[in-house]
Design an enzyme around this catalytic site. Structure first.
Site, PDB file in Angstrom:
ATOM      1  N   ARG A  37       0.848  -1.210   0.000  1.00 51.44           N
ATOM      2  CA  ARG A  37       0.000   0.000   0.000  1.00 51.44           C
ATOM      3  C   ARG A  37       0.878   1.253   0.000  1.00 51.44           C
ATOM      4  O   ARG A  37       0.559   2.247  -0.640  1.00 51.44           O
ATOM      5  CB  ARG A  37      -0.972  -0.007   1.181  1.00 51.44           C
ATOM      6  CG  ARG A  37      -1.776   1.278   1.283  1.00 51.44           C
ATOM      7  CD  ARG A  37      -3.086   1.157   2.061  1.00 51.44           C
ATOM      8  NE  ARG A  37      -3.012   0.377   3.271  1.00 51.44           N
ATOM      9  CZ  ARG A  37      -2.359   0.737   4.394  1.00 51.44           C
ATOM     10  NH1 ARG A  37      -1.726   1.890   4.459  1.00 51.44           N
ATOM     11  NH2 ARG A  37      -2.352  -0.055   5.432  1.00 51.44           N
ATOM     12  N   TYR A  58     -14.786  17.534 -16.936  1.00 49.89           N
ATOM     13  CA  TYR A  58     -15.178  16.122 -17.033  1.00 49.89           C
ATOM     14  C   TYR A  58     -16.313  15.889 -16.031  1.00 49.89           C
ATOM     15  O   TYR A  58     -16.213  16.313 -14.874  1.00 49.89           O
ATOM     16  CB  TYR A  58     -13.957  15.250 -16.700  1.00 49.89           C
ATOM     17  CG  TYR A  58     -14.272  13.785 -16.618  1.00 49.89           C
ATOM     18  CD1 TYR A  58     -14.548  13.061 -17.765  1.00 49.89           C
ATOM     19  CD2 TYR A  58     -14.295  13.133 -15.391  1.00 49.89           C
ATOM     20  CE1 TYR A  58     -14.853  11.711 -17.685  1.00 49.89           C
ATOM     21  CE2 TYR A  58     -14.590  11.785 -15.309  1.00 49.89           C
ATOM     22  CZ  TYR A  58     -14.869  11.080 -16.461  1.00 49.89           C
ATOM     23  OH  TYR A  58     -15.161   9.749 -16.373  1.00 49.89           O
ATOM     24  N   ASP A  90      -5.823  18.708 -15.691  1.00 51.32           N
ATOM     25  CA  ASP A  90      -6.222  17.365 -16.121  1.00 51.32           C
ATOM     26  C   ASP A  90      -5.759  17.229 -17.571  1.00 51.32           C
ATOM     27  O   ASP A  90      -6.359  17.792 -18.482  1.00 51.32           O
ATOM     28  CB  ASP A  90      -7.744  17.199 -15.984  1.00 51.32           C
ATOM     29  CG  ASP A  90      -8.221  15.795 -16.372  1.00 51.32           C
ATOM     30  OD1 ASP A  90      -7.507  15.105 -17.125  1.00 51.32           O
ATOM     31  OD2 ASP A  90      -9.330  15.417 -15.947  1.00 51.32           O
ATOM     32  N   LYS A 139      -6.933   5.965 -20.001  1.00 49.28           N
ATOM     33  CA  LYS A 139      -7.169   6.412 -21.367  1.00 49.28           C
ATOM     34  C   LYS A 139      -5.904   6.199 -22.220  1.00 49.28           C
ATOM     35  O   LYS A 139      -5.507   5.070 -22.422  1.00 49.28           O
ATOM     36  CB  LYS A 139      -7.641   7.856 -21.350  1.00 49.28           C
ATOM     37  CG  LYS A 139      -8.752   8.145 -20.301  1.00 49.28           C
ATOM     38  CD  LYS A 139     -10.042   7.416 -20.579  1.00 49.28           C
ATOM     39  CE  LYS A 139     -11.042   7.489 -19.429  1.00 49.28           C
ATOM     40  NZ  LYS A 139     -11.349   8.808 -18.905  1.00 49.28           N
TER      41      LYS A 139
END
Ligand code: PLP
Length: 375
Positions: free
Chosen positions: A47, A99, A171, A196
């Protein structure tokens, strides 16, 4: 090293243990101490850090020209990580056409958390300046925007944020570091949905935040990642790192195919409007030429005849998949207002296209055939 070389090599070396050229996937959640009690490779528990995550973070930091990166389990987790690093009461300015996930995250989660926010049309920097408050801590920038492909001036907005003591974050999912480098344009943070273009094959979810310098703010984002635990799995990191190796080569074809498709659509009698910054008729074309290397693989267009006609075109294609998302090797087409829901401002006649790596003439023929059903 230039970006194509970094994409192949940054953060990735021949494995010391096995001499493997392609990095092994390290699934172990825990790492052994040396006899002296230290951790020889710096990893303690997955983690907190993992070799595959470290390779991915180094690669994307190198591509964006940043000092460090923090990889999350999705783009939304990365955005939430940035917002969670703010103090309650902080004010955020985000684009009016952010977005849709970012809009819903602010409205449904961070409103209750105590963040204040305004959505502003950032094509007008004066409107952004007017929205600034003494409590404004973060200017969230997104360009080209979804799904209208609006362009905003990253350098001007970054400078404006800094004049008001705010952090400028971009972004950069749609443009990728191949086409646009927000840190070099003066911004502080870059975020990607690595789901993406960076992953590139529509088979892995991920997000990342890159920072220009190791600031206290970035360290809070890392704390959110490690303690909040929204980490990507080692295999996810490995897939995204593998995708990045071909990113420069893929982006060339995405851009080339999109340019061809945009020109075809712009000349089609059943198409009312094409939104693609590579077209000289696009209002953001000059800005795109200044701030981007090429114009990207995303475009949208409005079909004559409204919602029904747009739906008929989407129904008529054979190569394009009718699906949301973007940045994969396969072309996608989507009626955007449908996925955004009832409060969507997107025109009902609009179809959004993620242009893939197929032969451009095949893609043109497929859309041409679908549009011909309207006449
Ligand atoms: C997809 C996307 C996101 C969200 O990323 P996920 O990986 O789906 O969580 C954020 N911003 C933009 C521009 C996107 O396209």
């Amino acid at each position: 090293m230039r970006i194509e070389t970094l994409a192949v090599h940054a953060g990735t070396e021949v494995d010391e243990g096995s001499q493997a050229v392609t990095p092994p996937i390290v699934l172990s959640t825990t790492f052994a101490r040396g006899a002296d009690g230290t951790f020889p490779k710096g990893h303690i528990y997955t983690r907190s850090s993992n070799p595959n995550r470290a390779e991915l973070e180094q690669a994307v930091a190198a591509l964006e020209g940043g000092a460090a990166a923090a990889a999350f389990g999705s783009g939304m987790a990365a955005i939430a990580g940035v917002f969670q690093a703010l103090e309650p009461g902080a004010h955020v300015i985000a684009p009016g056409d952010s977005y849709h996930g970012t809009v819903h995250l602010l409205r449904q989660v961070f409103d209750r958390w105590g963040l204040a926010f305004d959505f502003v049309d950032m094509r007008d920097p004066a409107a952004v300046a007017r929205a600034m408050r003494p409590s404004t801590r973060l200017l969230w920038i997104e360009t080209p925007s979804n799904p209208m492909l609006h362009m905003v001036d990253i350098a001007a907005l970054g400078a404006l944020a800094h004049r008001h003591g705010a952090i400028a974050a971009v972004d950069n999912t749609w443009a990728t570091p191949l086409l646009q480098q927000p840190l070099a344009l003066g911004c502080d943070l870059v975020m990607h949905s690595t789901t993406k273009y960076l992953g590139g094959h529509s088979d892995v979810l991920g997000g990342i935040v890159v920072t220009r310098e190791r600031s206290a703010f970035f360290e809070r984002i890392e704390t959110v990642l490690r303690l909040g635990g929204a980490v990507p799995s080692p295999f996810d990191c490995w897939l995204i790192r593998r995708g990045i190796r071909t990113l420069p080569a893929r982006m060339r074809v995405h851009c080339e195919n999109a340019e061809i498709l945009a020109q075809f659509l712009a000349g089609h009698p059943m198409v009312e409007r094409v939104h693609y910054p590579g077209l000289p008729s696009h209002p953001g074309h000059e800005l795109a030429r200044r701030q981007m290397r090429r114009f990207g693989g995303m475009l949208s267009f409005e079909v004559r005849g409204g919602r029904e006609a747009a739906m008929a075109v989407a129904a008529g294609v054979e190569i394009f998949a009718r699906a949301t998302s973007l940045g994969g090797v396969e072309s996608l087409i989507e009626h955007r207002a449908s996925i955004e829901g009832p409060d969507s401002k997107t025109p009902q006649s609009l179809l959004r296209v993620s242009v893939g790596l197929e032969n451009a003439e095949d893609l043109v023929a497929d859309l041409d055939h679908a549009l011909s059903t309207l006449q």
